[in-house]
Design an enzyme around this catalytic site. Structure first.
Site, PDB file in Angstrom:
ATOM      1  N   ASP A 231       0.792  -1.587  -0.046  1.00 36.52           N
ATOM      2  CA  ASP A 231      -0.314  -0.175  -0.351  1.00 36.52           C
ATOM      3  C   ASP A 231       0.754   1.134   0.224  1.00 36.52           C
ATOM      4  O   ASP A 231       1.897   1.218   0.341  1.00 36.52           O
ATOM      5  CB  ASP A 231      -0.460   0.160   0.723  1.00 36.52           C
ATOM      6  CG  ASP A 231      -1.812   1.122   1.047  1.00 36.52           C
ATOM      7  OD1 ASP A 231      -2.609   0.916   0.273  1.00 36.52           O
ATOM      8  OD2 ASP A 231      -2.630   1.960   2.148  1.00 36.52           O
ATOM      9  N   GLU A 255       1.650   0.225  -4.792  1.00 35.77           N
ATOM     10  CA  GLU A 255       0.821   0.484  -5.382  1.00 35.77           C
ATOM     11  C   GLU A 255       1.457   2.301  -5.983  1.00 35.77           C
ATOM     12  O   GLU A 255       2.081   3.092  -4.806  1.00 35.77           O
ATOM     13  CB  GLU A 255      -0.314   0.973  -4.233  1.00 35.77           C
ATOM     14  CG  GLU A 255      -1.465   2.382  -4.324  1.00 35.77           C
ATOM     15  CD  GLU A 255      -2.143   2.396  -3.301  1.00 35.77           C
ATOM     16  OE1 GLU A 255      -3.298   3.019  -3.391  1.00 35.77           O
ATOM     17  OE2 GLU A 255      -1.608   2.628  -2.323  1.00 35.77           O
TER      18      GLU A 255
END
Ligand SMILES: *[C@@H]1O[C@H](CO)[C@@H](O)[C@H](O)[C@H]1NC(C)=O
Ligand SMILES: *[C@@H]1O[C@H](CO)[C@@H](O)[C@H](O)[C@H]1NC(C)=O
Ligand SMILES: *[C@@H]1O[C@H](CO)[C@@H](O)[C@H](O)[C@H]1NC(C)=O
Length: 521
Positions: A231, A255
């Site tokens: 993330d 990400e």
């Protein structure tokens, strides 16, 4: 195939147990195809398909590891050989102004599991069940921040574990996303807002960095994890990742939620894979409207090819839990077929977000929280048109890897585009895609294959054939916005597609390939 040949005896230091696992490297992931599971929303332990789940309420809906394990047939039958699940760690427990942490991105304790999803034994059992099927487990992990119900000044750092000192966090400032050039802003300020605060870890400090390394090594070993989805990668200092990767010992894909493809690709200098956000934005725009811009998509395909260090390790997607459902923007089934075809045959590892195969449309909204619909409402239909499409595309992609050992080295080559049509060649596979939609008129499109001459192709969705001439030209019948996905007929043998045999065939000698490959990576 799940590689059992590398047996890693993980000497779980100080844990008093000896764990045997087969670690999956980056290269093991290249041929994989990932189904993204939002753990809370995929399947319940009790198997009920009528349980309430109003996305707008942002409550836990009861999805669990046992539920996933019980529905692996649904995922594997569609041709996926990996799943990505939500973060597994213990979360902020409160019902906040933004609901509960059912998504898993508000962690508080790295060493406890989110009990809403199940126990350690149940997560281990899911991992074992996946491996028994030759599938991989990818777990989402968050190292940038924790979650707190309240303002930045109200955070009680002692409630977090193991990073329980205020000195391990940056002082509060909100990120200004218009300024990605200023790394202090992006890396040190806090994501989110001040209603649910997301205290930002000092990942540049050695106690925090080594704390994360100790944790990830254990997590990967304890659950035999094959890969990590990272993330908020751009919000973490870049120097953090190398040692974290070494500690994890598995493939990681990060990400970087930004439309600048050059910027996104630059993070492949720090982590093995990046989600291809660069292409995501022009791809979504190109197919979600009959006036979408194919040129912008072509430009981005070329940007990503140039700037990403290894396009075979990027993640190709067109939906996820943070972005609008495609069907919330257009319900046109032909448009959905085109964008999924592009997604699954593009460079890198394809990722389908749960519900995309059921044409979910984020009823009541378009993005978070409405794009997180429970999959049980579909009754896990395996006859849904897009489920069948995804299955066919996974079959084709898998077949191409066995047919053409060079396929991994090819990069997408846009060989034709106009305002409504794009043709992309990757190896011997040619996709001719359209954004005209189901009401689009019929037309023929002449396309030069750039060197595949006098060859019969089969279109794998309709099974119609056509042949290239001695100049490599094909005349493609387009209409009703349909996607045309070609592969040389003679090379389909063994795929089971369009009447071709499904038996494995003899390996082709490399010298039998006559095609020029100027697009070699
Ligand atoms: C959040 O939940 C915890 C545990 O139940 C509780 O101690 C805390 O006071 C709650 N926070 C708020 C802001 O209600
Ligand atoms: C891994 O398992 C050991 C043994 O049960 C446990 O002590 C440790 O906390 C676990 N670590 C993580 C990160 O799950
Ligand atoms: C895109 O990112 C690159 C690399 O970070 C940067 O040099 C460039 O200026 C950015 N382009 C735009 C339009 O922001």
């Amino acid at each position: 195939m799940y590689s059992k040949n590398i047996l890693l005896i993980v000497a779980t230091l100080g844990l008093g147990l000896c764990h045997t696992a087969a670690a999956a490297s980056s290269s093991d992931w290249r041929t994989r195809s990932i189904y993204q599971v939002l753990t809370d929303r995929f399947a319940r332990t009790d198997g009920s398909t009528s349980a309430t789940c109003n996305t707008g309420d942002r409550l836990y809906c009861g999805g669990s590891y046992v539920g996933i394990q019980n529905h692996l047939d649904y995922i594997q039958d569609a041709g996926f050989d990996a799943i990505w699940i939500s973060p597994v760690t213990a979360q902020l427990p409160n019902d906040t102004a933004y609901g509960y942490a059912y998504h898993g991105y508000w962690q508080q304790n790295l060493y406890e599991l989110n009990s809403n999803f199940g126990t350690a034994e149940e997560l281990q059992a899911l991992s074992t069940a996946l491996h028994d099927r030759g599938m991989y487990l990818m777990v989402d992990v968050v190292v940038n921040h924790n979650g707190w119900d309240g303002s930045p000044s109200s955070v009680n750092y002692a409630d977090f574990y193991p990073f329980n000192k205020a000195s391990q966090y940056h002082p509060y400032c909100g990120i200004n996303y218009d300024n990605t050039v200023d790394s202090a802003n992006i890396e040190d300020c806090w994501v989110g807002d001040t209603t649910v605060s997301l205290p930002d870890l000092r990942t540049e400090d050695s106690d925090v960095a080594t704390g994360y390394q100790t944790w990830i090594k254990q997590l990967v070993a304890n659950y035999s994890i094959d890969g990590l989805r990272l993330d908020t990668v751009m919000e973490v200092d870049t120097a953090f990742w190398a040692d974290f990767e070494t500690a994890a010992g598995v493939y990681m894909i990060g990400e970087v939620d930004e439309p600048n493809g050059t910027y996104v690709c630059s993070f492949q200098n720090y982590v093995p894979g990046v989600l291809n956000y660069g292409t995501y934005f022009p791809l979504f725009a190109a197919f979600s409207s009959t006036s979408g811009d194919m040129d912008a998509l072509v430009d981005m395909i070329n940007t990503v090819k140039y700037f990403c260090k290894d396009t075979s390790l990027i993640g190709s997607f067109s939906e996820n839990h943070d972005q609008p459902r495609f069907a919330s923007v257009t319900g046109d089934m032909a448009a959905a077929t085109n964008i999924i075809s592009y997604t699954m045959l593009a460079d890198g590892i394809p990722i389908i977000y749960e519900g995309q195969e059921q044409h979910y449309n984020a009823l009541g909204g378009s993005s978070d929280p409405y794009n997180r619909e429970a999959i049980w409402f579909s009754d896990y239909s395996q006859s849904a048109p897009l489920y069948v499409l995804v299955k066919t595309l996974n079959t084709l992609r898998k077949h191409i890897f066995s047919d053409d050992s060079s396929y991994l080295n090819y990069q997408s080559w846009p060989i034709y585009s106009d305002t409504t049509t794009i043709a992309v060649r990757k190896g011997y596979q040619i996709s001719v895609l359209s954004n005209k939609g189901s009401n689009g008129a019929s037309y023929t499109q002449s396309i030069n294959t750039k060197g595949i001459t006098n060859t019969e192709f089969t279109e794998i969705l309709s099974c119609a054939t056509l042949s290239s001439d001695s100049n490599g030209n094909i005349v493609v019948p387009m209409g009703q916005g349909q996607a045309r996905l070609y592969y040389p007929t003679s090379r389909l043998s063994g795929s089971g597609l369009c009447g071709a045999s499904s038996k494995a065939k003899m390996a082709r000698s490399p010298s039998a390939r006559s095609v020029a490959r100027p697009f070699y990576a």
